[in-house]
Scaffold this motif. Structure first.
Motif, PDB file in Angstrom:
ATOM      1  N   PHE A 185     -21.346  16.134  65.329  1.00  0.00           N
ATOM      2  CA  PHE A 185     -21.329  16.918  66.554  1.00  0.00           C
ATOM      3  C   PHE A 185     -22.100  16.229  67.666  1.00  0.00           C
ATOM      4  O   PHE A 185     -23.090  15.523  67.419  1.00  0.00           O
ATOM      5  CB  PHE A 185     -21.921  18.310  66.296  1.00  0.00           C
ATOM      6  N   VAL A 186     -21.660  16.468  68.881  1.00  0.00           N
ATOM      7  CA  VAL A 186     -22.370  15.942  70.054  1.00  0.00           C
ATOM      8  C   VAL A 186     -23.748  16.586  70.140  1.00  0.00           C
ATOM      9  O   VAL A 186     -24.744  15.924  70.457  1.00  0.00           O
ATOM     10  CB  VAL A 186     -21.559  16.222  71.335  1.00  0.00           C
ATOM     11  N   SER A 187     -23.822  17.861  69.868  1.00  0.00           N
ATOM     12  CA  SER A 187     -25.096  18.576  69.800  1.00  0.00           C
ATOM     13  C   SER A 187     -24.990  19.647  68.721  1.00  0.00           C
ATOM     14  O   SER A 187     -23.890  20.131  68.419  1.00  0.00           O
ATOM     15  CB  SER A 187     -25.446  19.218  71.145  1.00  0.00           C
ATOM     16  N   VAL A 205     -21.463  21.428  69.613  1.00  0.00           N
ATOM     17  CA  VAL A 205     -20.405  20.883  70.472  1.00  0.00           C
ATOM     18  C   VAL A 205     -19.689  19.804  69.687  1.00  0.00           C
ATOM     19  O   VAL A 205     -20.307  18.850  69.194  1.00  0.00           O
ATOM     20  CB  VAL A 205     -20.977  20.313  71.788  1.00  0.00           C
ATOM     21  N   LEU A 206     -18.368  19.956  69.551  1.00  0.00           N
ATOM     22  CA  LEU A 206     -17.540  19.024  68.782  1.00  0.00           C
ATOM     23  C   LEU A 206     -16.674  18.189  69.727  1.00  0.00           C
ATOM     24  O   LEU A 206     -16.040  18.742  70.630  1.00  0.00           O
ATOM     25  CB  LEU A 206     -16.643  19.808  67.819  1.00  0.00           C
ATOM     26  N   ARG A 207     -16.654  16.880  69.508  1.00  0.00           N
ATOM     27  CA  ARG A 207     -15.756  16.001  70.268  1.00  0.00           C
ATOM     28  C   ARG A 207     -14.551  15.688  69.384  1.00  0.00           C
ATOM     29  O   ARG A 207     -14.676  15.099  68.313  1.00  0.00           O
ATOM     30  CB  ARG A 207     -16.453  14.713  70.696  1.00  0.00           C
ATOM     31  N   THR A 208     -13.384  16.097  69.832  1.00  0.00           N
ATOM     32  CA  THR A 208     -12.152  15.889  69.062  1.00  0.00           C
ATOM     33  C   THR A 208     -11.693  14.434  69.179  1.00  0.00           C
ATOM     34  O   THR A 208     -12.150  13.700  70.063  1.00  0.00           O
ATOM     35  CB  THR A 208     -11.048  16.821  69.570  1.00  0.00           C
ATOM     36  N   GLU A 212     -11.814  15.497  73.701  1.00  0.00           N
ATOM     37  CA  GLU A 212     -12.150  16.808  74.261  1.00  0.00           C
ATOM     38  C   GLU A 212     -13.414  17.347  73.588  1.00  0.00           C
ATOM     39  O   GLU A 212     -13.576  17.248  72.366  1.00  0.00           O
ATOM     40  CB  GLU A 212     -10.984  17.771  74.044  1.00  0.00           C
ATOM     41  N   GLU A 213     -14.319  17.904  74.383  1.00  0.00           N
ATOM     42  CA  GLU A 213     -15.541  18.493  73.843  1.00  0.00           C
ATOM     43  C   GLU A 213     -15.393  20.013  73.799  1.00  0.00           C
ATOM     44  O   GLU A 213     -15.132  20.650  74.819  1.00  0.00           O
ATOM     45  CB  GLU A 213     -16.765  18.091  74.672  1.00  0.00           C
ATOM     46  N   GLU A 302      -8.958  17.692  63.615  1.00  0.00           N
ATOM     47  CA  GLU A 302      -9.917  17.732  64.732  1.00  0.00           C
ATOM     48  C   GLU A 302     -11.181  16.935  64.414  1.00  0.00           C
ATOM     49  O   GLU A 302     -12.186  17.048  65.122  1.00  0.00           O
ATOM     50  CB  GLU A 302     -10.303  19.174  65.049  1.00  0.00           C
TER      51      GLU A 302
END
Length: 599
Positions: A185-187, A205-208, A212-213, A302
């Motif tokens: 995860f980004v955070s 926060v997930l970056r696909t 896309e976040e 994802e």
């Protein structure tokens, strides 16, 4: 003479301390003294001292082994063995307490007996935590039919469960996915935003792969659950078996079914499948598909590897079902909200045959409808506990609900026989609705002729009637356990919002709709024949006319309540509750309270 010989020996040896230098006569004297002493003395200090040492040594070994087992169990087994022993001990103490003190001669002490047992059960649930909170919730949902101490003891199990520190969350990620949360995860919030009995939820926060976040909810199982689960469920099944043997009440027949459902609830891959299936059913239900939403579950596509202990879903902002202040701020009507919630669970029960079994206010989020101004959209979360019913059971249950509503006693009795339940219509209806309910009402003369019973006699009679009702527990559909739970919780949800919806009518309408229009096995002309198909439609028309009359009564009562002073107003559910309490007191000697369902 003995002392004279000893003095003579001592004198002849000149008080020497070396026995080898003693004369033969002295040695003979000492031998005689020794023989006489051991022959006449009752004390044997050396053997006793030896036994004491052996006892101390064995006790030390036992303590050392016990301490080692306890330390290992606590450090490496999440105290699973200790929890089971604690449960077994409390079960034994409670059982003995009841067997000894539940007697006619101690009828005046029955309330104190219930209080002691309830306090012990509450202590073991609070101490063990984990799955015991789930089991406590199951007991709490039945507590309205139990003596008052149990209602108070189990009322707290719906509160927020304690969370585990972030280090343990990291451990779950490393063991299941071989990564840290920050690698995916980004955070990732170190503090959970919600904590339940078996898991807690973190915001991330997930970056696909497309760049896309997305804000997501990450559900992480508490690490102790995996080690404790089998022990806890074994303890539960064992207690149910022992209680059945001791109290001669059919209780164990539900234990295996409940254990399987609870075990499935701890598998998040199973939960992800339930969520996707629920969304699919919603898309096929025109009355609900735009107004009910299931958050998207993220998987491999994802960039999220799936795990039995980690699940990632779409983050949804919304308020809890029972947050009336938030509903008012959003400009949403309580009636619209509850009508939608009751209809959704009605569709699950009667049309889908696939039921979300935990409609707790925290699992139903409310937000403004994205397309319909001023209307609500409900969001269903926590899809761990579902049951699936067969077509035969679902149709019988639809028919039973319609018959209960229309007081069709022959149909009620036919279904009761099919399910192996003795023909006591009042008890059967009470068990289905989880409310004391009178299909055949006693006359005033019959009530006047009944002798007044003590608390002991009332509880003994209630046990006898339940035992008689459960004539053949092997035929009783296990689905009823969780369906009854949902009905109770739905009533409580409606009551929390001031009873804005005619819950009984809405439920009966879905029973009628589900009987004639099912997503799994619709009763088409080709399947049931023209005669049966026409009969189904005719009965549906009669039921809808009856429900229309009931709706009129409901709205007239709402108008009457509106005209009363605010302090004297009572909701529709509150009035039904008062009627049920009166029936329970007259029929069963039970004092009902529903606070336990309002968590």
């Amino acid at each position: 003479m003995l002392f004279t010989q000893m003095e003579a020996c001592a004198s002849s040896s000149r008080l020497t301390l070396t026995p080898l230098r003693q004369s033969p006569a002295c040695r003979g004297c000492l031998l005689n003294v020794s023989r006489r002493t051991f022959a006449t003395s009752p004390l044997k200090p050396k053997p006793i001292q030896g036994r004491s040492r052996r006892w101390i040594r064995r006790t030390g070994i036992v303590i050392l082994i016990g301490g080692g087992v306890y330390a290992y169990d606590k450090q490496f087994n999440a105290s699973a063995l200790s929890r089971s022993l604690r449960t077994g001990w409390i079960g034994l103490v409670c059982t003995l307490d009841y067997k000894i003190n539940f007697a006619p001669s101690k009828a005046h002490e029955i309330d104190n007996l219930h209080q002691r047992v309830a306090d012990r059960l509450r202590w073991v649930i609070d101490t063990n935590q984990g799955l015991y909170l789930k089991l406590g919730q199951a007991l709490g949902l039945q507590a309205a039919l139990l003596p008052k101490p149990y209602r108070e003891a189990f009322g707290h199990v719906f509160d927020k469960a304690p969370s585990v520190p972030y280090a343990e969350v990291q451990g779950v990620f490393r063991r299941d996915l071989d990564v840290d949360p920050e690698d995916i995860f980004v955070s990732f919030s170190h503090e959970p935003l919600a904590s339940a009995s078996i898991a807690q939820v973190h915001k991330a926060v997930l970056r696909t792969p497309q760049g896309e976040e997305l804000v997501v909810a990450v559900k992480v199982q508490k690490p102790a659950i995996e080690k404790q689960m089998e022990w806890d469920l074994f303890s539960y099944r064992s207690l149910m078996w022992v209680c059945e043997k001791i109290f001669d009440m059919p209780m164990y027949f539900v234990a295996k079914y409940v254990s399987v459902q609870m075990k499935n609830e701890t598998n998040f891959q199973h939960e992800a499948g339930n969520a996707r299936r629920c969304a699919e059913f919603l898309s096929q239900t025109p009355e609900l598909k735009d107004d009910v939403y299931v958050p998207r579950v993220f998987g491999e596509s994802e960039g999220c590897r799936e795990s039995q202990r980690i699940m990632v879903t779409e983050w949804i902002d919304g308020c809890r079902l029972n947050d009336q202040a938030a509903l008012e701020r959003m400009g949403l009507k309580a009636r619209d909200v509850m009508d939608l919630v009751i209809s959704t669970w009605g569709a699950m029960t009667f049309s889908w045959g696939f039921l979300h079994c935990d409609p707790h206010p925290g699992n139903i989020l409310i937000r403004p409808h994205p397309k319909k101004k001023g209307k609500p959209q409900i969001v269903i979360i926590d899809h761990g506990l579902y049951i699936e019913s067969t077509t035969e059971f679902r149709e019988d249950y639809c028919n039973l609900w319609r018959s209960l509503f229309m007081l069709d006693i022959p149909t009620i009795e036919r279904i009761a026989r099919k399910w192996g339940i003795a023909l006591d219509p009042n008890m059967f209806a009470s068990a289905i609705l989880l409310r004391p309910f009178q299909v055949k009402k006693k006359t005033k003369e019959e009530l006047a002729q009944e002798p007044e019973k003590t608390a002991y006699e009332q509880q003994l009679e209630l046990k006898s009637r339940f035992k008689t009702m459960l004539e053949n527990e092997q035929l009783i559909p296990r689905e009823l356990i969780f369906i009854a739970r949902c009905q109770r919780m739905m009533q409580a949800n409606n009551q929390l919002l001031g009873s804005p919806s005619n819950r009984i009518n809405l439920t009966a309408k879905w029973a009628s709709t589900g009987y004639t229009r099912s997503l799994n096995a619709p009763r088409t002309i080709a399947r049931v024949g023209l005669s049966t198909w026409l009969s189904d439609r005719f009965r549906m028309i009669i039921l809808r006319m009856t429900l229309g009359f009931s709706d009129l009564i409901f709205w007239l009562d709402r108008l009457r309540q509106y005209l009363l002073p605010k302090s004297k107003r009572k909701g529709w559910e509150d009035q039904l509750q008062a009627q049920f309490e009166s029936i329970a007191k007259e029929e069963f000697g039970i004092e009902l309270e529903d606070d336990v369902f309002l968590g």
